[in-house]
Enzyme design. Structure first.
Site, PDB file in Angstrom:
ATOM      1  N   HIS A  53       2.114   1.919  -3.308  1.00  0.00           N
ATOM      2  CA  HIS A  53       1.284   3.027  -3.782  1.00  0.00           C
ATOM      3  C   HIS A  53       1.967   4.377  -3.627  1.00  0.00           C
ATOM      4  O   HIS A  53       1.312   5.408  -3.654  1.00  0.00           O
ATOM      5  CB  HIS A  53      -0.058   3.038  -3.044  1.00  0.00           C
ATOM      6  CG  HIS A  53      -0.899   1.828  -3.308  1.00  0.00           C
ATOM      7  ND1 HIS A  53      -2.100   1.601  -2.660  1.00  0.00           N
ATOM      8  CD2 HIS A  53      -0.718   0.765  -4.131  1.00  0.00           C
ATOM      9  CE1 HIS A  53      -2.613   0.450  -3.085  1.00  0.00           C
ATOM     10  NE2 HIS A  53      -1.797  -0.075  -3.971  1.00  0.00           N
ATOM     11  N   ASP A  67       0.864  -1.184   0.000  1.00  0.00           N
ATOM     12  CA  ASP A  67       0.000   0.000   0.000  1.00  0.00           C
ATOM     13  C   ASP A  67       0.897   1.230   0.000  1.00  0.00           C
ATOM     14  O   ASP A  67       1.983   1.191  -0.586  1.00  0.00           O
ATOM     15  CB  ASP A  67      -0.959  -0.031   1.195  1.00  0.00           C
ATOM     16  CG  ASP A  67      -2.286   0.678   0.906  1.00  0.00           C
ATOM     17  OD1 ASP A  67      -2.243   1.889   0.635  1.00  0.00           O
ATOM     18  OD2 ASP A  67      -3.344   0.037   0.958  1.00  0.00           O
TER      19      ASP A  67
END
Length: 466
Positions: A296, A273
């Site tokens: 991310h 993430d």
């Protein structure tokens, strides 16, 4: 029974205390080298800029004292065989070490210690160090998690002002079984996205604490966030290696919220993430010489969820490298929020095969049911300087999607050079209701930024945080 317990506890403390008075023989070696950990599936080394300076209100990272008092958890009954529950031994060692000046709670290098969800509460005496030189881990997955324990957190440090958390060891999250729960979003083969989320524990959380140092640890495979700071002030993070697979959901590397005066330096993060996520209520954050692998990218947000107010200001990201990531540097807000994101600097960031290298998304949503709303978090004074590298052509390298009613203003771009990793550019840079300018020509050219300020600027300014 109570009298017997306290007699046993006092006896253990007496057995440990002599190490406080043995002069130099009781000193603990400060294992500062972490190069042996950087090869464990991590990305290659980050660029090395001049040494990072802490933010204006940061604190001394060295715990200088005379001979420290060492509280080895094995002296309190910890076994360290990887299967015995050592929780009570850790709690006893904590109570003893927390009460003594210049103490070190030691997790020795020759053990694998399993403990259950625990809140370590302060305040503690000055110059307290929690040193992990061995392996420290939670129970292996939700089936082994005690029913009485919270499934949202594992290690919590509460009101531990002035504490240092460090070591040459490993914090092992044992997150694999948590990632495979059926309500977790799956992006891999044979995966699916079902309603959720499930409760999964954040691995390490610092809550309502100040003057913190976290350094030199290897942290891997958290069930959810790896390291989280909530309601803290004065945080120095340095030399962390954080690693989990690209498909591990919600495994942010470092997350901060309602926290100010933070320095994050010289660390390697590769996860599933956000590499670093900055939530509401954060200010004066300096990020320097951080390398992010698959994941991310570095994100401010998401902000303004469920019509909430979010205030984020004075964030600096410098000398960063982002590789093989879904995003590069990102600001993401929900429709309907309030507040502002202001004075954000991204300087000298190198991208290597990154989708959405530069992105502001004020339409952030996790489902198809979100609707446009008139209010939004105001984004202003965002500076992109010396952003270079390559991008994945499946998405435009630059994407500014600002609110219909609350435009983004004062976006400044200088020395932005982004080239396709392979193939050719499919979509040009995208802008919607975004105002700003270019100090130099950019690659690819950006013609969609609007000059000047919007007519509604005076109404927009009133939405800023005080």
């Amino acid at each position: 029974m109570a009298a017997l317990y306290w007699l046993l506890y006092i006896t253990m403390v007496i057995l440990v205390l002599p190490s406080c008075f043995q002069g130099s023989n009781a000193r603990l070696h400060d294992h500062k080298s972490k190069h042996h950990r950087e090869t464990r599936g991590m990305i290659s080394e980050a660029p090395v800029p001049p040494p990072a300076e802490p933010p204006a209100k940061s604190f001394d990272i060295d715990n200088s004292s005379s001979d420290p008092c060492i509280f080895d958890v094995t002296a309190f009954g910890a076994v360290g065989d990887g299967s015995t529950d050592d929780t009570e031994a850790f709690r006893s060692a904590w109570r003893a070490a927390c009460a003594v000046n210049s103490s070190i709670l030691l997790v020795p290098s020759n053990g694998v210690f399993m403990i259950t969800s625990t809140i370590f509460s302060g305040p503690c005496q000055p110059e307290f160090i929690f040193q992990v030189d061995g392996v420290l881990m939670p129970p292996n997955g939700p089936k082994c998690w005690p029913k009485k324990d919270s499934k949202r957190q594992w290690l919590v440090f509460y009101r531990v002002d002035g504490m240092t958390f460090r070591g040459a060891g490993t914090i092992r999250g044992n997150g694999e079984e948590w990632w495979n729960l059926p309500c977790k979003p799956h992006r891999g083969p044979n995966g699916s996205t079902l309603p959720g989320p499930c409760d999964s524990p954040a691995l390490i959380r610092f809550f309502m604490s100040s003057n913190l140092t976290v350094r030199d640890l290897y942290i891997e495979n958290s069930p959810q966030f790896h390291v989280k700071f909530d309601g803290c002030e004065g945080v120095h993070i340095e030399g962390l290696s954080i690693n989990s697979p690209a498909l591990s959901p919600n495994t942010d590397g470092i997350h901060i919220q309602d926290t100010k005066y933070v320095g994050i330096y010289n660390s390697l993060i590769s996860n599933g993430d956000d590499c670093i996520s900055i939530g509401p209520g954060c200010s004066d954050v300096d990020i320097n010489n951080v390398t992010c692998g698959h994941g991310h990218g570095i994100s401010i947000g998401s902000l303004g969820m469920q019509n909430s107010e979010a205030c984020v200001s004075n964030i600096s990201v410098r000398n960063a490298m982002i590789r093989n990531s879904d995003n590069g540097v990102r600001i993401k807000t929900w429709q309907g929020g309030m507040g502002s994101v202001s004075d954000i600097t991204f300087d000298s960031v190198y991208m290597d095969n990154v989708k959405n290298c530069i992105i502001i998304d004020q339409y952030y949503c996790l489902s198809k049911e979100c609707r446009n709303q008139t209010s939004a978090v105001y984004v202003t004074n965002v500076f992109y300087t010396n952003i270079k590298g390559t991008y994945d052509v499946r998405a435009p390298p630059i994407h500014f999607a600002c609110s219909d009613s609350v435009p983004c203003t004062n976006i400044t771009m200088s020395e932005v050079e982004l080239l396709p990793f392979q193939g050719e550019l499919i979509d040009d840079p995208f802008c919607w209701n975004a105002y700003g300018g270019m100090q130099t020509l950019t690659i690819p050219p950006i013609s969609c930024l609007q000059d000047g300020m919007p007519e509604s600027v005076h109404e927009t300014i009133s939405l800023q945080c005080l």
